[in-house]
Design a protein around this motif. Structure first.
Motif, PDB file in Angstrom:
ATOM      1  N   ASP A  69       0.809  -1.226   0.000  1.00  0.00           N
ATOM      2  CA  ASP A  69       0.000   0.000   0.000  1.00  0.00           C
ATOM      3  C   ASP A  69       0.840   1.273   0.000  1.00  0.00           C
ATOM      4  O   ASP A  69       0.301   2.368   0.126  1.00  0.00           O
ATOM      5  CB  ASP A  69      -0.925   0.016   1.223  1.00  0.00           C
ATOM      6  N   ALA A  70       2.146   1.111  -0.131  1.00  0.00           N
ATOM      7  CA  ALA A  70       3.015   2.303  -0.159  1.00  0.00           C
ATOM      8  C   ALA A  70       2.642   3.187  -1.342  1.00  0.00           C
ATOM      9  O   ALA A  70       2.083   2.744  -2.334  1.00  0.00           O
ATOM     10  CB  ALA A  70       4.476   1.874  -0.258  1.00  0.00           C
ATOM     11  N   HIS A  71       2.961   4.466  -1.200  1.00  0.00           N
ATOM     12  CA  HIS A  71       2.644   5.447  -2.233  1.00  0.00           C
ATOM     13  C   HIS A  71       3.482   5.172  -3.475  1.00  0.00           C
ATOM     14  O   HIS A  71       4.704   5.187  -3.429  1.00  0.00           O
ATOM     15  CB  HIS A  71       2.944   6.845  -1.692  1.00  0.00           C
ATOM     16  N   TRP A  72       2.835   4.870  -4.603  1.00  0.00           N
ATOM     17  CA  TRP A  72       3.552   4.639  -5.850  1.00  0.00           C
ATOM     18  C   TRP A  72       2.755   5.173  -7.037  1.00  0.00           C
ATOM     19  O   TRP A  72       1.557   5.404  -6.965  1.00  0.00           O
ATOM     20  CB  TRP A  72       3.889   3.161  -6.058  1.00  0.00           C
ATOM     21  N   ALA A  73       3.464   5.349  -8.152  1.00  0.00           N
ATOM     22  CA  ALA A  73       2.863   5.690  -9.444  1.00  0.00           C
ATOM     23  C   ALA A  73       3.589   4.838 -10.462  1.00  0.00           C
ATOM     24  O   ALA A  73       4.809   4.963 -10.609  1.00  0.00           O
ATOM     25  CB  ALA A  73       3.035   7.172  -9.753  1.00  0.00           C
ATOM     26  N   VAL A  74       2.879   3.936 -11.167  1.00  0.00           N
ATOM     27  CA  VAL A  74       3.568   2.937 -11.980  1.00  0.00           C
ATOM     28  C   VAL A  74       3.031   2.853 -13.399  1.00  0.00           C
ATOM     29  O   VAL A  74       1.854   3.113 -13.662  1.00  0.00           O
ATOM     30  CB  VAL A  74       3.474   1.529 -11.340  1.00  0.00           C
ATOM     31  N   LYS A  75       3.950   2.472 -14.283  1.00  0.00           N
ATOM     32  CA  LYS A  75       3.562   2.012 -15.619  1.00  0.00           C
ATOM     33  C   LYS A  75       4.230   0.668 -15.830  1.00  0.00           C
ATOM     34  O   LYS A  75       5.452   0.543 -15.734  1.00  0.00           O
ATOM     35  CB  LYS A  75       4.009   2.991 -16.718  1.00  0.00           C
ATOM     36  N   GLN A  76       3.411  -0.346 -16.108  1.00  0.00           N
ATOM     37  CA  GLN A  76       3.880  -1.699 -16.285  1.00  0.00           C
ATOM     38  C   GLN A  76       3.884  -2.051 -17.766  1.00  0.00           C
ATOM     39  O   GLN A  76       3.231  -1.390 -18.579  1.00  0.00           O
ATOM     40  CB  GLN A  76       2.970  -2.673 -15.524  1.00  0.00           C
ATOM     41  N   GLY A  77       4.621  -3.104 -18.104  1.00  0.00           N
ATOM     42  CA  GLY A  77       4.635  -3.570 -19.474  1.00  0.00           C
ATOM     43  C   GLY A  77       4.746  -5.078 -19.515  1.00  0.00           C
ATOM     44  O   GLY A  77       5.466  -5.673 -18.719  1.00  0.00           O
ATOM     45  N   TRP A  78       4.029  -5.701 -20.450  1.00  0.00           N
ATOM     46  CA  TRP A  78       4.115  -7.156 -20.627  1.00  0.00           C
ATOM     47  C   TRP A  78       3.827  -7.497 -22.082  1.00  0.00           C
ATOM     48  O   TRP A  78       2.990  -6.865 -22.729  1.00  0.00           O
ATOM     49  CB  TRP A  78       3.157  -7.888 -19.684  1.00  0.00           C
ATOM     50  N   SER A  79       4.526  -8.480 -22.604  1.00  0.00           N
ATOM     51  CA  SER A  79       4.294  -8.938 -23.971  1.00  0.00           C
ATOM     52  C   SER A  79       5.016 -10.255 -24.209  1.00  0.00           C
ATOM     53  O   SER A  79       5.909 -10.638 -23.440  1.00  0.00           O
ATOM     54  CB  SER A  79       4.778  -7.902 -24.993  1.00  0.00           C
ATOM     55  N   CYS A  80       4.628 -10.935 -25.248  1.00  0.00           N
ATOM     56  CA  CYS A  80       5.278 -12.163 -25.673  1.00  0.00           C
ATOM     57  C   CYS A  80       4.896 -12.416 -27.136  1.00  0.00           C
ATOM     58  O   CYS A  80       3.761 -12.132 -27.525  1.00  0.00           O
ATOM     59  CB  CYS A  80       4.828 -13.345 -24.809  1.00  0.00           C
ATOM     60  N   CYS A  81       5.726 -12.832 -27.994  1.00  0.00           N
ATOM     61  CA  CYS A  81       7.082 -13.321 -27.715  1.00  0.00           C
ATOM     62  C   CYS A  81       7.983 -12.853 -28.865  1.00  0.00           C
ATOM     63  O   CYS A  81       8.182 -13.586 -29.829  1.00  0.00           O
ATOM     64  CB  CYS A  81       7.116 -14.838 -27.637  1.00  0.00           C
ATOM     65  N   ASN A  82       8.481 -11.661 -28.765  1.00  0.00           N
ATOM     66  CA  ASN A  82       9.277 -11.086 -29.843  1.00  0.00           C
ATOM     67  C   ASN A  82      10.567 -10.468 -29.292  1.00  0.00           C
ATOM     68  O   ASN A  82      10.677  -9.253 -29.182  1.00  0.00           O
ATOM     69  CB  ASN A  82       8.458 -10.026 -30.596  1.00  0.00           C
ATOM     70  N   PRO A  83      11.562 -11.257 -28.913  1.00  0.00           N
ATOM     71  CA  PRO A  83      11.625 -12.702 -29.067  1.00  0.00           C
ATOM     72  C   PRO A  83      11.187 -13.467 -27.815  1.00  0.00           C
ATOM     73  O   PRO A  83      10.803 -14.618 -27.889  1.00  0.00           O
ATOM     74  CB  PRO A  83      13.100 -12.944 -29.345  1.00  0.00           C
ATOM     75  N   GLY A  84      11.287 -12.834 -26.649  1.00  0.00           N
ATOM     76  CA  GLY A  84      11.020 -13.556 -25.407  1.00  0.00           C
ATOM     77  C   GLY A  84       9.806 -13.019 -24.682  1.00  0.00           C
ATOM     78  O   GLY A  84       9.024 -12.227 -25.208  1.00  0.00           O
ATOM     79  N   ARG A  85       9.652 -13.456 -23.430  1.00  0.00           N
ATOM     80  CA  ARG A  85       8.548 -12.994 -22.586  1.00  0.00           C
ATOM     81  C   ARG A  85       9.010 -11.763 -21.821  1.00  0.00           C
ATOM     82  O   ARG A  85       9.948 -11.817 -21.031  1.00  0.00           O
ATOM     83  CB  ARG A  85       8.114 -14.100 -21.619  1.00  0.00           C
ATOM     84  N   ILE A  86       8.336 -10.650 -22.072  1.00  0.00           N
ATOM     85  CA  ILE A  86       8.729  -9.348 -21.511  1.00  0.00           C
ATOM     86  C   ILE A  86       7.839  -9.003 -20.330  1.00  0.00           C
ATOM     87  O   ILE A  86       6.623  -9.100 -20.399  1.00  0.00           O
ATOM     88  CB  ILE A  86       8.594  -8.247 -22.579  1.00  0.00           C
ATOM     89  N   LEU A  87       8.469  -8.581 -19.226  1.00  0.00           N
ATOM     90  CA  LEU A  87       7.747  -8.027 -18.084  1.00  0.00           C
ATOM     91  C   LEU A  87       8.568  -6.881 -17.518  1.00  0.00           C
ATOM     92  O   LEU A  87       9.718  -7.075 -17.116  1.00  0.00           O
ATOM     93  CB  LEU A  87       7.516  -9.087 -16.994  1.00  0.00           C
ATOM     94  N   HIS A  88       7.975  -5.681 -17.493  1.00  0.00           N
ATOM     95  CA  HIS A  88       8.649  -4.494 -16.978  1.00  0.00           C
ATOM     96  C   HIS A  88       7.802  -3.865 -15.869  1.00  0.00           C
ATOM     97  O   HIS A  88       6.572  -3.791 -15.984  1.00  0.00           O
ATOM     98  CB  HIS A  88       8.820  -3.437 -18.071  1.00  0.00           C
ATOM     99  N   THR A  89       8.467  -3.388 -14.825  1.00  0.00           N
ATOM    100  CA  THR A  89       7.799  -2.577 -13.817  1.00  0.00           C
ATOM    101  C   THR A  89       8.596  -1.296 -13.637  1.00  0.00           C
ATOM    102  O   THR A  89       9.823  -1.324 -13.460  1.00  0.00           O
ATOM    103  CB  THR A  89       7.647  -3.328 -12.484  1.00  0.00           C
ATOM    104  N   THR A  90       7.913  -0.152 -13.724  1.00  0.00           N
ATOM    105  CA  THR A  90       8.607   1.138 -13.626  1.00  0.00           C
ATOM    106  C   THR A  90       7.722   2.132 -12.889  1.00  0.00           C
ATOM    107  O   THR A  90       6.496   1.993 -12.877  1.00  0.00           O
ATOM    108  CB  THR A  90       8.906   1.723 -15.022  1.00  0.00           C
ATOM    109  N   GLY A  91       8.347   3.132 -12.276  1.00  0.00           N
ATOM    110  CA  GLY A  91       7.544   4.168 -11.654  1.00  0.00           C
ATOM    111  C   GLY A  91       8.253   4.943 -10.569  1.00  0.00           C
ATOM    112  O   GLY A  91       9.481   4.875 -10.424  1.00  0.00           O
TER     113      GLY A  91
END
Length: 290
Positions: free
Chosen positions: A229-251
């Motif tokens: 529940d900490a204060h955050w502001a995020v933009k996430q990213g996910w995709s597959c498969c060019n070439p691999g499985r992508i997962l990003h967390t940023t903020g």
């Protein structure tokens, strides 16, 4: 004897010169390195700020950072992980791991789409909705109306990006090429240089990120799951498969003090569930961001 003394004196002078050159090389850079067990990448702590092109290096004083950062590659054993933590209050980068490795952006490019859309007079509510729910349909419409790859090309000089490239296929915005260093620059632009109205709209979208995206994917992996529940502001990213499985967390975390960027790529054989857990563990191991 006189010739011997001459050779001895010359040798002593040459040794002193070499010692001086070694000890004075890169006088402003103090890099603490530790080899990553999975990818062989180097971990840099108290290093040059990767988020500011041409800026003078500044250093962190946290002694625990190198040891904890060295553990990060092992948390993504079959893939790759890049991390940048930037401290806005001290203008230092306490953690930098493979900051210049290239990844496809997945939905992180929606931040650039948001800036362009607001420049063109798009409703702030539409932009907030696209960001908070990571809505692909809205992003695609704004991508096309904004000129597709021209959105990325315009952002590069505006935000001081040095490693970001438009997708080769103009219709695939998620294949925009990024690095952790450049995503850090995007957030720094957002917080320090963007027009106040645009900053407010984008931050409201990032602070309002929903647990599930518009496509039903659970987007609370990484920063939200690690910090609760900490204060955050995020933009996430996910995709597959060019070439691999992508997962990003940023903020932004800890009252916007820290910019956190974690980019990962795994083989297709690694499930989204496993990859999501890995990203969360990486964030949990980042020193001092809570």
């Amino acid at each position: 004897m006189r010739r011997t003394n001459t050779f001895l004196l010359a040798g002593m002078i040459l040794g002193a010169v070499i010692a001086f050159l070694v000890t004075t090389a890169e006088p402003y850079r103090q890099v603490i390195t530790a080899a990553g067990p999975a990818s062989g990448s180097s971990v840099l702590a108290a290093s040059t700020d990767p988020g500011t092109p041409g800026a003078s290096p500044k250093h962190s004083t946290g002694s625990a950072a190198p040891q904890q950062a060295a553990e990060l590659p092992a948390l993504v054993p079959q893939g790759h992980v890049s991390v940048v933590v930037y401290d806005r209050s001290t203008e230092t980068t306490p953690v930098s791991l493979d900051a210049h490795r290239h990844y496809t952006s997945a939905s992180l490019v929606k931040i650039l789409i948001a800036f362009d859309a607001l420049d063109r007079g798009t409703s702030p509510a539409t932009v907030r909705e696209m960001l908070s729910r990571s809505d692909d349909d809205t992003a695609s419409k704004l991508w096309v109306s904004g000129g597709q790859t021209s959105i990325v090309r315009a952002a590069v000089p505006e935000m001081g990006l040095t490693e970001t490239k438009p997708p080769r296929n103009p219709g695939r915005w998620g294949d925009t090429e990024i690095t952790a260093a450049d995503i850090t620059r995007v957030y720094r632009y957002l917080m320090d240089k963007a027009p106040a109205e645009q900053r407010d709209t984008i931050l409201r979208g990032l602070r309002g990120a929903t647990e599930n995206g518009a496509d039903g994917f659970r987007q609370y992996f990484g920063i939200p799951d690690a910090l609760g529940d900490a204060h955050w502001a995020v933009k996430q990213g996910w995709s597959c498969c060019n070439p691999g499985r992508i997962l990003h967390t940023t903020g932004l975390v800890n009252d916007d003090r820290y910019i956190v960027t974690v980019l990962t790529e795994n083989p297709r054989s690694v499930s989204y569930e496993t990859a999501s857990a890995q990203v969360t563990e990486v964030v949990k191991h980042l020193p001092g961001i809570r």
